[in-house]
Design a protein around this motif. Sequence first.
Motif, PDB file in Angstrom:
ATOM      1  N   UNK A  97       0.858  -1.190   0.000  1.00  0.00           N
ATOM      2  CA  UNK A  97       0.000   0.000   0.000  1.00  0.00           C
ATOM      3  C   UNK A  97       0.891   1.236   0.000  1.00  0.00           C
ATOM      4  N   UNK A  98       0.626   2.160  -0.926  1.00  0.00           N
ATOM      5  CA  UNK A  98       1.393   3.408  -1.032  1.00  0.00           C
ATOM      6  C   UNK A  98       0.428   4.579  -0.896  1.00  0.00           C
ATOM      7  N   UNK A  99       0.769   5.511   0.012  1.00  0.00           N
ATOM      8  CA  UNK A  99      -0.052   6.711   0.195  1.00  0.00           C
ATOM      9  C   UNK A  99       0.807   7.941  -0.061  1.00  0.00           C
ATOM     10  N   UNK A 100       0.292   8.855  -0.899  1.00  0.00           N
ATOM     11  CA  UNK A 100       0.951  10.140  -1.132  1.00  0.00           C
ATOM     12  C   UNK A 100      -0.048  11.251  -0.852  1.00  0.00           C
ATOM     13  N   UNK A 101       0.307  12.182  -0.007  1.00  0.00           N
ATOM     14  CA  UNK A 101      -0.589  13.272   0.362  1.00  0.00           C
ATOM     15  C   UNK A 101      -0.121  13.909   1.655  1.00  0.00           C
ATOM     16  N   UNK A 102      -1.024  14.600   2.331  1.00  0.00           N
ATOM     17  CA  UNK A 102      -0.677  15.233   3.601  1.00  0.00           C
ATOM     18  C   UNK A 102      -0.779  14.234   4.745  1.00  0.00           C
ATOM     19  N   UNK A 103       0.053  14.430   5.753  1.00  0.00           N
ATOM     20  CA  UNK A 103       0.016  13.646   6.979  1.00  0.00           C
ATOM     21  C   UNK A 103       0.430  14.518   8.145  1.00  0.00           C
ATOM     22  N   UNK A 104       0.081  14.099   9.346  1.00  0.00           N
ATOM     23  CA  UNK A 104       0.397  14.926  10.523  1.00  0.00           C
ATOM     24  C   UNK A 104       0.516  14.031  11.747  1.00  0.00           C
ATOM     25  N   UNK A 105       1.293  14.480  12.720  1.00  0.00           N
ATOM     26  CA  UNK A 105       1.430  13.770  13.999  1.00  0.00           C
ATOM     27  C   UNK A 105       0.948  14.656  15.134  1.00  0.00           C
ATOM     28  N   UNK A 106       0.058  14.135  15.962  1.00  0.00           N
ATOM     29  CA  UNK A 106      -0.448  14.853  17.135  1.00  0.00           C
ATOM     30  C   UNK A 106      -0.342  13.929  18.332  1.00  0.00           C
ATOM     31  N   UNK A 107       0.431  14.362  19.333  1.00  0.00           N
ATOM     32  CA  UNK A 107       0.626  13.605  20.561  1.00  0.00           C
ATOM     33  C   UNK A 107       1.022  12.164  20.264  1.00  0.00           C
ATOM     34  N   UNK A 108       2.036  12.016  19.398  1.00  0.00           N
ATOM     35  CA  UNK A 108       2.636  10.729  19.056  1.00  0.00           C
ATOM     36  C   UNK A 108       1.708   9.794  18.293  1.00  0.00           C
ATOM     37  N   UNK A 109       0.618  10.324  17.735  1.00  0.00           N
ATOM     38  CA  UNK A 109      -0.266   9.535  16.890  1.00  0.00           C
ATOM     39  C   UNK A 109      -0.218  10.100  15.482  1.00  0.00           C
ATOM     40  N   UNK A 110      -0.062   9.221  14.499  1.00  0.00           N
ATOM     41  CA  UNK A 110       0.076   9.630  13.104  1.00  0.00           C
ATOM     42  C   UNK A 110      -1.263   9.549  12.380  1.00  0.00           C
ATOM     43  N   UNK A 111      -1.538  10.552  11.526  1.00  0.00           N
ATOM     44  CA  UNK A 111      -2.791  10.614  10.789  1.00  0.00           C
ATOM     45  C   UNK A 111      -2.500  10.901   9.314  1.00  0.00           C
ATOM     46  N   UNK A 112      -3.287  10.268   8.425  1.00  0.00           N
ATOM     47  CA  UNK A 112      -3.277  10.562   7.001  1.00  0.00           C
ATOM     48  C   UNK A 112      -4.503  11.405   6.702  1.00  0.00           C
ATOM     49  N   UNK A 113      -4.326  12.456   5.903  1.00  0.00           N
ATOM     50  CA  UNK A 113      -5.361  13.489   5.783  1.00  0.00           C
ATOM     51  C   UNK A 113      -6.089  13.397   4.455  1.00  0.00           C
ATOM     52  N   UNK A 114      -7.419  13.191   4.467  1.00  0.00           N
ATOM     53  CA  UNK A 114      -8.216  13.171   3.236  1.00  0.00           C
ATOM     54  C   UNK A 114      -8.317  14.564   2.629  1.00  0.00           C
ATOM     55  N   UNK A 115      -8.812  14.629   1.386  1.00  0.00           N
ATOM     56  CA  UNK A 115      -8.828  15.916   0.685  1.00  0.00           C
ATOM     57  C   UNK A 115      -9.882  16.870   1.226  1.00  0.00           C
ATOM     58  N   UNK A 116     -10.927  16.353   1.925  1.00  0.00           N
ATOM     59  CA  UNK A 116     -11.989  17.239   2.417  1.00  0.00           C
ATOM     60  C   UNK A 116     -11.772  17.691   3.848  1.00  0.00           C
ATOM     61  N   UNK A 117     -10.626  17.356   4.459  1.00  0.00           N
ATOM     62  CA  UNK A 117     -10.375  17.738   5.851  1.00  0.00           C
ATOM     63  C   UNK A 117     -10.186  19.246   5.974  1.00  0.00           C
ATOM     64  N   UNK A 162      -9.533  12.673   9.905  1.00  0.00           N
ATOM     65  CA  UNK A 162      -8.347  12.039   9.332  1.00  0.00           C
ATOM     66  C   UNK A 162      -8.293  10.576   9.743  1.00  0.00           C
ATOM     67  N   UNK A 163      -7.511   9.814   8.995  1.00  0.00           N
ATOM     68  CA  UNK A 163      -7.397   8.376   9.219  1.00  0.00           C
ATOM     69  C   UNK A 163      -6.126   8.078  10.000  1.00  0.00           C
ATOM     70  N   UNK A 164      -6.270   7.381  11.104  1.00  0.00           N
ATOM     71  CA  UNK A 164      -5.105   6.992  11.890  1.00  0.00           C
ATOM     72  C   UNK A 164      -4.241   5.999  11.111  1.00  0.00           C
ATOM     73  N   UNK A 165      -2.933   6.217  11.161  1.00  0.00           N
ATOM     74  CA  UNK A 165      -2.032   5.291  10.498  1.00  0.00           C
ATOM     75  C   UNK A 165      -2.096   3.918  11.144  1.00  0.00           C
ATOM     76  N   UNK A 166      -2.201   3.857  12.470  1.00  0.00           N
ATOM     77  CA  UNK A 166      -2.244   2.542  13.107  1.00  0.00           C
ATOM     78  C   UNK A 166      -3.527   1.786  12.766  1.00  0.00           C
ATOM     79  N   UNK A 167      -4.617   2.522  12.425  1.00  0.00           N
ATOM     80  CA  UNK A 167      -5.825   1.841  11.966  1.00  0.00           C
ATOM     81  C   UNK A 167      -5.587   1.193  10.604  1.00  0.00           C
ATOM     82  N   UNK A 168      -4.840   1.877   9.755  1.00  0.00           N
ATOM     83  CA  UNK A 168      -4.502   1.311   8.456  1.00  0.00           C
ATOM     84  C   UNK A 168      -3.652   0.051   8.628  1.00  0.00           C
TER      85      UNK A 168
END
Length: 606
Positions: free
Chosen positions: A101-121, A133-139
Amino acid sequence: MSCVDVSRCRLFLPLSVVLFGFAVAATASTTERRVALVIVNGEYSHVPRLQNPTNDALDLAQTLRRIGFEVTEAIDLDYRDMRLAVRDFSEQAENADIALLYYAGHGIEIENTNYLIPINAELKRASDVEFEALRLDALLSALAAPKGLKIVLIDACRDNPFRVSMRQSGATRSIGRGLARIEPTGVVVGYAAKGGTYALDGHQRNSPYAMALMEHLETPGLELGKLFRKVRDSVFEVTEQQQEPFVYGSLPGHDIYLVDPLPVAMPIPVPVAEAPPPAPILDDQELSRDFAVTSERQSPTAWRSFLQKHQVHEGHPLLELAEERMAALLLDRDIDRGYSIGEPWLATAVRSGEQISLTRQDRQLIQQSLNMMGFDTGGVDGQFGPKSRRAIGKARTRAGLAPGTNVDVALLRILPNALILRQLQSDKARSYLPEDLPSGLEPRLRKALLALKGRKLLFDYFQGHLYIVVSTPWTGSSWKFTSELAQKAGGHLVAIGSRVENDFLVDLFSQDETFIHKDWQGHQMGPNIGLHQVDFSNEPAGGWEWANGDRVTYNGWSPGNPDNHRNQQHIARFWLKAKMNRAGAKVRYWDDGTGGYGTGFIIEIE
C-alpha cells in the motif's frame, strides 16, 4: 512566522515499510500473487494542492506493475472513501503473497499519533483530527490479518498548512513537525528522511526518494534489505547529505527478492592436478548476531574483539562498518578527554632519550598546539612567559602527567600536531576527503572534516575553539539543515560573544571572496551565523537566540537591523550596507535574512 519554503521542498516524506506475518519464499515465485493499492491525495479543498506526490505515486504504480503487482489506483479520496479503500484492500490482500500500500498526500502527527489526511479535511483545531483524518495505526491494523508479506509506503508532507492553522487556533495538544517514530515489533519501518529532518522535492518530475525507489525496485536479485540500503545511499548522495533515509526494526533471516536473481551459467569444469584447500565456511547469521550485540555495547574494545573474531570474513561490509564505528568511538573518546596520544611530532626537539631542546620556532609550535587544546598562551611569540607556563601546567594536569611546567616527551605525545595544521590550512576555501587527512590530526578537526567531507571550507582556532566557514551554493541551505550538519561535525552554528571573536571571524572568511556576495544595490552579504529567531516571536527584534542556547550578550547588528524585511527574515548573517562600503571596510555587521540564500555558514566547536 514560517520557517520553511513549502514550494521548494517536500516536507515530511517518510517511507514506512511495514513487514509482518510469517516467512515468505526466498525468491519471488512466478505463481505468487502480488497486489498493491496506490492512494494519491493532491486536490485538497482547504489548503493548496499538491503536485509532485501525484507524479511519484503514478510513476511508482507503473513500476510495480512491471514487477508483477496488480495495482489499484485511488485518486483524491475524502474521509469515507479512504476508509473504504483500505477496507477493500485488506480483503484483497488476504490471499496475496505480497501486499503493498502506497499513500501520497498530507500527513500529521499529534501527541505521538500519526494521521493521514483526506482531501476534504479542514482541521481548524487539533481535536478535529480524530473525526476528519485516518489513523495510520488503523490502516496497519486493517492489514494485520493477511499472512503474506505486507509493505506500506507513506509519502506525505512533513510540515503542512494544517499544522500551521491548528497552531494559530491556539491548540493545546502537542502538534509534531512530522510523523511520530514507530517502534516496531515484528515490523520494519523505513523513513525517506529520518526523524526530525526534511525530505526534499528536488527539481525534476519526481522527488529524490521516489527516484531512488523506482531505480532500485526493478533490479534483479537485489535483496529487500539491501534495496533499502541502496535507496538510502542514492538519496544521501543526490541531496548532498541533506536527506538520509532510515530503517527501524529487522527483516526476517532469509532473503526476500522483489525481482528474481538472473540465472547464472554453470562454469565448465577444468581438470586440475590438485584441488585447492576448501574455503572457510562463513556464518553470516553468527556475524550478523555478533554485530547487533556489539552495536548495543558501543565500546571500542568490543568492536576490536568483534573484528578479531571475524577476521576470516575480510572484505565483508559489516567488518568495514565495524572498523568505521570503532574509529568513530575512539575519536569521540579523544575529543571528550581533550587530547589523543601519539608519537612526538616535534622530532627536532627530541635530541636523545628524554632530553628536550627547543628552538624559538619549536616554542611557537608548542604555543599553537596549546591554544588549539584551549589553553591560552597569551600569544605565539616563542617566549614561555607566565601565561604559556600556566597553559603547559593545565595541559599536563588534563593528561594526568606529573605536575609542572616543563616540556618533555610525555607532553609532546599529547600535543596536537601544529605542523600538520599548517599544511592543511589554506587562505582559500578547499575541500577535504578522508584520504587527505593525516594521522595525528587534532581530534575535533578530524571529526569535523570527516563530517564535512567534500565541502569547501576554511578553518582556524581561536581561544581554544575551532571555527569552520563552510561554503554553500548561493541558493543556500536551510537553517535547520546547517544546524544539524554543525552538530554532526561536533559543534553548533557559531555563537558570537565579543567584538574580538567577531573580528576574528571576519578576518577568517574575508580571506576568500567567495564568502562575500555583492548584490545589485551594493550591499555585501557574508556567511550565516547561529543567531535565529524563535517561531511566533515579536517582530522584528523579539526572540533572537544563539543555536547553542547562549544568551545574546554582544550586539553586532547593522544600523536599522533586524527589520524583518517582507516578514521573511528570521536568521542572522554577516552584512555591510552599500552606504558603509568604503575603502578598507569589512563585512563585519549583522543583518537578518532568510534561510534560502547565503554564501555559507560558520560552525563553532568548543
